[in-house]
Design an enzyme around this catalytic site. Structure first.
Site, short mmCIF file in Angstrom:
data_model
loop_
_atom_site.label_atom_id
_atom_site.label_comp_id
_atom_site.label_asym_id
_atom_site.label_seq_id
_atom_site.Cartn_x
_atom_site.Cartn_y
_atom_site.Cartn_z
CE LYS A 22 -3.70 -0.37 2.35
NZ LYS A 22 -4.68 -0.50 3.46
NE ARG A 91 -7.40 3.54 4.87
CZ ARG A 91 -7.73 4.82 4.69
NH1 ARG A 91 -6.78 5.73 4.61
NH2 ARG A 91 -8.99 5.18 4.60
N GLY A 100 -8.45 -6.80 4.88
CA GLY A 100 -9.22 -6.86 6.11
C GLY A 100 -8.58 -7.61 7.24
CG MET A 102 -2.67 -7.16 9.43
SD MET A 102 -0.97 -6.88 8.97
CE MET A 102 -1.14 -6.41 7.25
NE ARG A 332 -6.05 -4.32 -3.18
CZ ARG A 332 -6.59 -4.55 -1.99
NH1 ARG A 332 -5.84 -4.53 -0.92
NH2 ARG A 332 -7.87 -4.82 -1.87
CG HIS A 445 -14.05 -9.10 4.58
ND1 HIS A 445 -14.51 -10.37 4.89
CD2 HIS A 445 -12.77 -9.05 5.00
CE1 HIS A 445 -13.53 -11.05 5.47
NE2 HIS A 445 -12.48 -10.27 5.56
CB SER A 768 11.90 -41.83 -12.45
OG SER A 768 10.68 -41.15 -12.22
CB CYS A 836 7.17 -40.76 -11.47
SG CYS A 836 8.10 -41.88 -10.43
CE1 TYR A 856 9.65 -38.59 -16.30
CE2 TYR A 856 11.73 -38.65 -17.51
CZ TYR A 856 10.80 -39.26 -16.66
OH TYR A 856 11.04 -40.52 -16.18
#
Length: 886
Positions: A22, A91, A100, A102, A332, A445, A768, A836, A856
């Site tokens: 913020k 804030r 909401g 804090m 934000r 909220h 694997s 796997c 993979y």
């Protein structure tokens, strides 16, 4: 001395770790020249120092006072001035958005002396006393824990007797005196009159709120670290509750539910910002502001365009209008639904704001998983009970509960029904299938938190008369009680009685090959980004599949082979009796006969799977679990034999089976005779399986196919185990005419194998990682036991940020993997390495495996698209900045 406080003009959005999200964004808007009230940010460094010491760091409040003087000088208004007081908003603002969770305190600076000065300056005595009562209530709850209910009861009683115009100034003055008495009774001293004391206590309370129970719970849910701390933003108050030419609202630059461009948000005239997010009064849609205040509306649209192009993403904006003057209180990168994330990412590419690589980083595997969930079948839905605002999409069915505790304690699926939610409802929102409120809109909220968690939510269904004390809600003459089943549609906002049938989502149908990408804008967006992920990813994605049907499904979902075919699943059902014959074999002849009976069945299984994956690798794991798992449980057999003997009957085969189970009983079978040990102890078992693989491959070649089987030996801990099995396997393979070359490798699933990977690689064509067993053995966990006994405690206490069976333990198990990769490749540079275990389908784990250098991952067929997307993200993440929408 460390610097702890920063004026808004000193920061920018790159400093979110220090200033919180913020504060960094307030600084960014200030630098852009947008109308932001003057203010400053107390940094997260200060919070961390406070939490470590239990008291504010030395010099903090002197630094706060110095920055406060700069704000006072800019406005020519002073905190505590009885004639023209400056009021402040305090804030919280952590690095990541925690809506909401804090604390916020407004109107800091009001007291018995300044309330008159505020009334005189603004010409509104009623407003001044209403602001004073708000301060006492917010300050009492936040700083001293005074129960809000006591304040609310007094306010409700006054409103009930005040008439249509609401309480007048005199009545509100009396209410303030009542509030002071409530404060004194709970706290033990009078409400503080010194404005600077109010400010310092408010900052301290925001710091302390970082470790509130609801904040800690939210961080666990969202995987936000506990050690970040929160910043505190101190800003000059601007007032949206000064009459019809004032108001407050929340705006989104695009629809956070669908991604559609347009004007979205909520506005509430003559109100403060907390009134909007709390859902206390129902808002009007943001476009209505154009009628109420066209000048502010069009200025807001200009600012929204500026912010979206600057941040190159959907922006969430909080604003206040004070007597026709627009002020920006926050922006934000906005939270959004999974559907909106994909749609918006594609739109921003088309608009030239981001690249396709960046778009890939704007969506997650978890969001793709949400889009694969079923939706309600509109043809089967009854007439709805009511409709509200579809605030977070999805189809949720459950029994009605009216409080968070009941939702958290429920064992059946539930829908949490509230007039409006507040941060204390978080445990229930996490536990519930969906959330339904009668108040609030898309920015309440309930809506914001539900969207962030991917929880279905319908808000603002004002036709519902909710009475939690009676445990029911009514819609007209229809009564729905606690325990009744309802269905809510977070897309349309409709609420249905009973359970509505569901149907596959469009995305799931597309991924299954049943729907064209052009059929739906969302599907088109998924198709585009998943296609780009496939183009850029370096990590292959295979599937864990044990049947031809599973293999075909995996292929449709985009798997490029099978990374784990578990042969033990082929011995269940009707074939269990053949395995019993193998176990009970008395001598080599009976053993050979049992194996000969299993051979054609195994061969047929492999033919079907190799056909389904024609031209793609199929890794077939030889039998892994203890043999006694194919026999009836010891307790069940014991009871059957005892029952037969009690009735004077011959227990027959049950007695033979019981003797075998007792003979094979192990205290810890998962660490006993299983895997490679089983193949070395039971003559001919692995040879039969190898022959079945080779004969199946030869049969497929004769049929014109392109089979590519691989044989995987499980649970190897020493190279000599693998060498013995490989020697036997190669002798068998040499006897099968027409069989292709078949690589032989091993699962790395015990720590010793990882630690001696260089030796094992000399005998293995591939590795694997079996991360399920590797996690169990590395941690000394029995998964079946520990998950139900103490994992919840470990998660609650922060010992685990997430279960190590859900996301790979990078520091411990991951270190073993890195070591095995390095030593295996050093011994055999061409060594193919995959994974796997179940972690192969977890997006965070996939990112780790890509970075660790695996070739993979393999996962269940339904998680293949998720792994494909995660692998694509992993390929572009090191070189492309990502927008944080957490």
């Amino acid at each position: 001395m460390p610097k702890y406080v920063y004026d808004f003009i000193e920061g920018d959005r790159s400093r979110a770790d220090l200033l919180g999200g913020k504060g960094a964004n307030l600084a960014e808007m200030t630098r852009l020249g947008l109308p932001v009230p003057p203010g400053f940010t107390v940094s997260t460094d200060a919070c961390r120092a406070f939490l470590a010491a239990g008291s504010p760091p030395a010099g903090l409040f002197e630094e706060v006072t110095a920055h406060l003087r700069q704000v006072e000088a800019k406005l020519n208004r002073w905190l505590g001035d009885p004639h023209d007081p400056l009021l402040l908003a305090v804030r919280s603002g952590g690095r990541y958005s925690m809506p909401g969770m804090m604390e916020t305190i407004l109107d800091i600076g009001l007291n018995d002396a300044t309330v008159g000065g505020l009334a005189a300056r603004l010409g509104d005595e009623r407003f001044a006393w209403d602001s004073y009562r708000r301060l006492i209530q917010m300050f009492g709850r936040t700083v001293y824990g005074v129960p809000t209910d006591e304040f609310e009861r007094e306010l409700a009683a006054l409103r009930a007797t005040a008439g249509a115009g609401g309480p007048n100034a005199g009545q509100l003055r009396d209410l303030v005196e009542t509030y002071k008495k409530i404060f004194l009774r709970h706290v033990g001293h009078d409400f503080p009159q010194a404005p600077h004391e109010q400010l310092f206590l408010a900052v301290r309370a925001v710091f302390e709120s970082w470790n509130s129970e609801r904040a800690r719970l939210y961080r666990r849910q969202e995987h936000i670290p506990d050690d970040l701390g929160t910043a505190v933003n101190v800003m000059a108050m601007v007032f949206g509750n000064l009459g019809p030419d004032s108001g407050t609202g929340v705006a989104f630059t695009r629809d956070p539910a669908t991604g559609a461009p347009g004007v979205y948000g909520d506005y509430l005239a003559d109100a403060q910002g907390e009134d909007v997010v709390a859902g206390i009064r129902n808002t009007v849609p943001l476009p209505e502001l154009e009628r109420l205040d066209p000048v502010s509306f069009h200025r807001l649209l200009e600012i929204m365009t500026t912010l979206e192009r600057h941040y190159r993403d959907l922006c969430d904006i909080e604003f206040t209008i004070e007597r026709g003057k627009l002020w920006m209180l926050q922006t934000r990168v906005g939270k959004r639904t999974a559907a909106a994330a994909f749609v918006i990412a594609g739109q921003l590419v088309d608009e030239g704001l981001i690249t396709l690589d960046e778009a890939l980083l704007r969506v997650t595997g978890g969001q793709l998983a949400q889009l694969m969930f079923p939706a309600f079948d509109p043809a089967a839905a009854p007439a709805p009970l009511a409709a509200g605002v579809g605030a977070s999409p999805g189809a949720a069915v459950g029994r009605v509960v009216f409080d968070s505790a009941a939702a958290a304690a429920a064992t059946d699926p539930v829908i949490l029904v509230r007039r409006e939610t507040n941060p204390d409802d978080l445990p229930g929102m996490i536990a519930a299938q969906g959330v339904l409120t009668s108040r609030g809109g898309k920015t309440s909220h309930a809506a914001v938190v539900a969207r962030g968690m991917g929880r279905t939510c319908v808000c603002g269904a004002d036709a519902l008369d909710i009475d939690p004390d009676r445990g029911e809600f009514t819609v007209g003459d229809r009564v729905v009680r606690a325990g009744d089943v309802i269905s809510i549609d977070g897309t349309t906002g409709r609420i249905y009685p009973g359970e509505v049938p569901v149907q596959p989502s469009p995305v799931a149908r597309y991924l299954a090959g049943e729907l064209s990408p052009e059929a739906d804008p969302l599907v088109a967006a998924v198709h585009r980004l998943l296609g780009h992920a496939d183009q850029v990813r370096k990590l292959g994605v295979r599937a864990n599949a044990d049947t031809p049907d599973d293999a075909r499904r995996a292929h449709r979902f985009g798997a490029t082979g099978i990374g784990l075919c578990r042969t033990e699943h082929m011995f269940l059902g009707e074939r269990r009796e053949l395995v019993e014959r193998l176990i009970l074999a008395d001598g080599p002849d009976e053993l050979t006969a049992a194996l000969d009976a299993l051979l054609p069945l195994q061969r047929a299984d492999f033919v079907g799977i190799l056909a389904a994956m024609n031209g793609l690798p199929v890794t077939i794991r030889l039998l892994d679990p203890p043999l006694h798992e194919f026999l009836p449980p010891l307790a069940e057999l014991t009871a059957r034999v005892a029952r037969a003997e009690a009735l004077g009957r011959d227990p027959g085969r049950d007695a033979t089976l019981l003797a075998a189970v007792r003979r094979m009983h192990e205290a810890n079978p998962m660490l006993g005779l299983r895997g490679v040990r089983l193949g070395l102890v039971v003559p001919g078992l692995f040879a039969m399986q190898v022959r079945a693989v080779a004969e199946a491959a030869a049969q497929r070649i004769r049929a014109g196919g392109d089979p590519r089987p691989e044989i995987m030996v499980p649970l190897v801990g020493d190279v000599r185990e693998l060498a013995a099995v490989r020697d036997e396997a190669e002798r068998v393979l040499a006897t099968v005419d027409g069989a292709p070359e078949i690589p032989i490798g091993t699962m790395i699933e015990v720590p010793r194998a990882a630690l001696t990977a260089g030796e094992i690689a000399a005998e293995a064509h591939f590795f694997s990682f079996g991360t399920n067993d590797l996690t169990q053995t590395a941690w000394a966990f029995s998964r079946d036991d520990v998950e139900g006994s103490f994992f919840s405690t470990y998660l609650e206490r922060g010992i685990f940020p997430v279960s190590p069976f859900e996301t790979i333990d990078a520091r411990g198990v991951g270190r073993l993997i890195r070591l095995a990769v390095a030593e295996g490749r050093a011994a055999r540079p061409e060594l193919t390495i995959g994974v796997c275990g179940e972690h192969g389908g977890d997006p965070d784990s996939v990112a780790f495996f890509a970075e660790a250098g695996l070739d993979y991952v393999s996962c269940s067929p339904y998680r293949v698209p998720i792994a494909r997307l995660a692998a694509g993200r992993a390929a572009v993440e090191p070189t492309t900045g990502t927008s944080d929408s957490r």
